[in-house]
Design an enzyme around this catalytic site. Structure first.
Site, mmCIF file in Angstrom:
data_model
loop_
_atom_site.group_PDB
_atom_site.id
_atom_site.type_symbol
_atom_site.label_atom_id
_atom_site.label_comp_id
_atom_site.label_asym_id
_atom_site.label_seq_id
_atom_site.Cartn_x
_atom_site.Cartn_y
_atom_site.Cartn_z
ATOM 1 C CG HIS A 26 -1.924 -1.025 1.375
ATOM 2 N ND1 HIS A 26 -1.931 -1.939 2.410
ATOM 3 C CD2 HIS A 26 -3.005 -1.331 0.616
ATOM 4 C CE1 HIS A 26 -2.971 -2.742 2.288
ATOM 5 N NE2 HIS A 26 -3.644 -2.404 1.201
ATOM 6 C CE LYS A 50 -12.967 -7.746 3.250
ATOM 7 N NZ LYS A 50 -11.803 -7.018 2.702
ATOM 8 N NE ARG A 99 -2.924 -7.274 -4.187
ATOM 9 C CZ ARG A 99 -3.728 -7.393 -3.150
ATOM 10 N NH1 ARG A 99 -3.241 -7.712 -1.975
ATOM 11 N NH2 ARG A 99 -5.018 -7.201 -3.287
ATOM 12 C CB SER A 137 -3.975 -6.767 4.769
ATOM 13 O OG SER A 137 -3.732 -5.510 4.198
HETATM 14 P P1 ADP Z 1 -6.576 -6.360 0.294
HETATM 15 O O1 ADP Z 1 -7.131 -6.358 -1.116
HETATM 16 O O2 ADP Z 1 -5.218 -6.992 0.403
HETATM 17 O O3 ADP Z 1 -7.535 -6.779 1.380
HETATM 18 P P2 ADP Z 1 -7.088 -3.583 0.652
HETATM 19 O O4 ADP Z 1 -8.556 -3.751 0.601
HETATM 20 O O5 ADP Z 1 -6.554 -2.831 1.801
HETATM 21 O O6 ADP Z 1 -6.257 -4.904 0.653
HETATM 22 O O7 ADP Z 1 -6.568 -2.981 -0.708
HETATM 23 C C1 ADP Z 1 -6.743 -1.666 -1.090
HETATM 24 C C2 ADP Z 1 -6.134 -1.501 -2.450
HETATM 25 O O8 ADP Z 1 -4.729 -1.705 -2.359
HETATM 26 C C3 ADP Z 1 -6.622 -2.498 -3.509
HETATM 27 O O9 ADP Z 1 -6.646 -1.829 -4.758
HETATM 28 C C4 ADP Z 1 -5.545 -3.553 -3.515
HETATM 29 O O10 ADP Z 1 -5.466 -4.210 -4.774
HETATM 30 C C5 ADP Z 1 -4.318 -2.698 -3.273
HETATM 31 N N1 ADP Z 1 -3.232 -3.452 -2.689
HETATM 32 C C6 ADP Z 1 -3.231 -4.210 -1.577
HETATM 33 N N2 ADP Z 1 -2.016 -4.761 -1.367
HETATM 34 C C7 ADP Z 1 -1.242 -4.343 -2.394
HETATM 35 C C8 ADP Z 1 0.118 -4.600 -2.799
HETATM 36 N N3 ADP Z 1 0.901 -5.426 -2.130
HETATM 37 N N4 ADP Z 1 0.571 -4.016 -3.904
HETATM 38 C C9 ADP Z 1 -0.245 -3.212 -4.633
HETATM 39 N N5 ADP Z 1 -1.525 -2.946 -4.348
HETATM 40 C C10 ADP Z 1 -2.018 -3.508 -3.237
#
Ligand code: ADP
Length: 174
Positions: A26, A50, A99, A137
């Site tokens: 992130h 969630k 990703r 995460s």
């Molecule tokens: P997750 O999808 O892992 O539960 P989030 O809901 O916090 O995480 O994700 C928010 C945004 O950040 C989404 O667009 C997700 O694809 C992106 N994201 C999460 N982890 C990464 C990463 N390692 N690299 C790039 N983008 C990421």
């Protein structure tokens, strides 16, 4: 940052997500985004469905601390439709991270739906550094729970908060 000319709008983007907790993936996306946008509003999703590890307040506090030296980053919580949140905050761009191909289908659907709900809202996809493409995460929480090292995967504040959560959970069991 150069001052905006009179009447010029700042290029403001929203980066929505669960951030439970924020990872270096992130952080990488936000850092890259700051090269393109004047201001990034990190929108922490309050999702009653969630079961998160960290409360919204805890997630926001960690993000706030990580970007305490960057006035162009703001942190807020949100629930409901992202398009409404974007409209209320005068943002026309949503940043999402991609990703792997596995992210694509869901992100594609969401981007199209958001565009249908508000044709003025654009989704901007960014790829992280290759070393974070496997990072989520959930993966961080799982590895940490099982005793693996997560030092290179999350900012130090997140690692210490995960340690604290684990200690509390162990204490409540014993
Ligand atoms: P997750 O999808 O892992 O539960 P989030 O809901 O916090 O995480 O994700 C928010 C945004 O950040 C989404 O667009 C997700 O694809 C992106 N994201 C999460 N982890 C990464 C990463 N390692 N690299 C790039 N983008 C990421």
């Amino acid at each position: 940052m150069t001052a905006l000319a009179c009447g010029e709008r700042d290029r403001r983007a929203i980066y929505p997500g669960s951030f439970d907790p924020i990872t270096n993936g992130h952080v990488d996306i936000i850092t890259r985004g700051l090269k393109i946008f004047d201001r990034i509003l990190i929108a922490v999703l309050e999702n009653p469905v969630k079961e998160p590890l960290f409360t919204v307040a805890e997630r926001m506090a960690m993000i706030g601390e990580i970007f305490s030296g960057e006035p162009r980053v703001e942190v807020m919580s949100f629930q409901g439709l992202l398009v409404d949140f974007a409209r209320n905050h005068d943002a026309r761009v949503v940043i999402r991270g991609l990703r792997a191909v596995s992210d694509f289908e869901y992100e594609f659907q969401m981007a199209l739906m958001n565009h249908k709900l508000n044709p003025d809202l654009e989704t901007f996809f960014m790829m992280p550094s290759v070393r974070y493409t496997f990072l989520s995460s959930n993966m961080v929480k799982e590895v940490h729970r099982l005793g693996g090292c997560i030092r290179d995967l999350v900012p130090p504040i997140v690692e210490s908060n995960l340690d604290e959560k684990k200690r509390r959970a162990e204490r409540s069991i014993s």
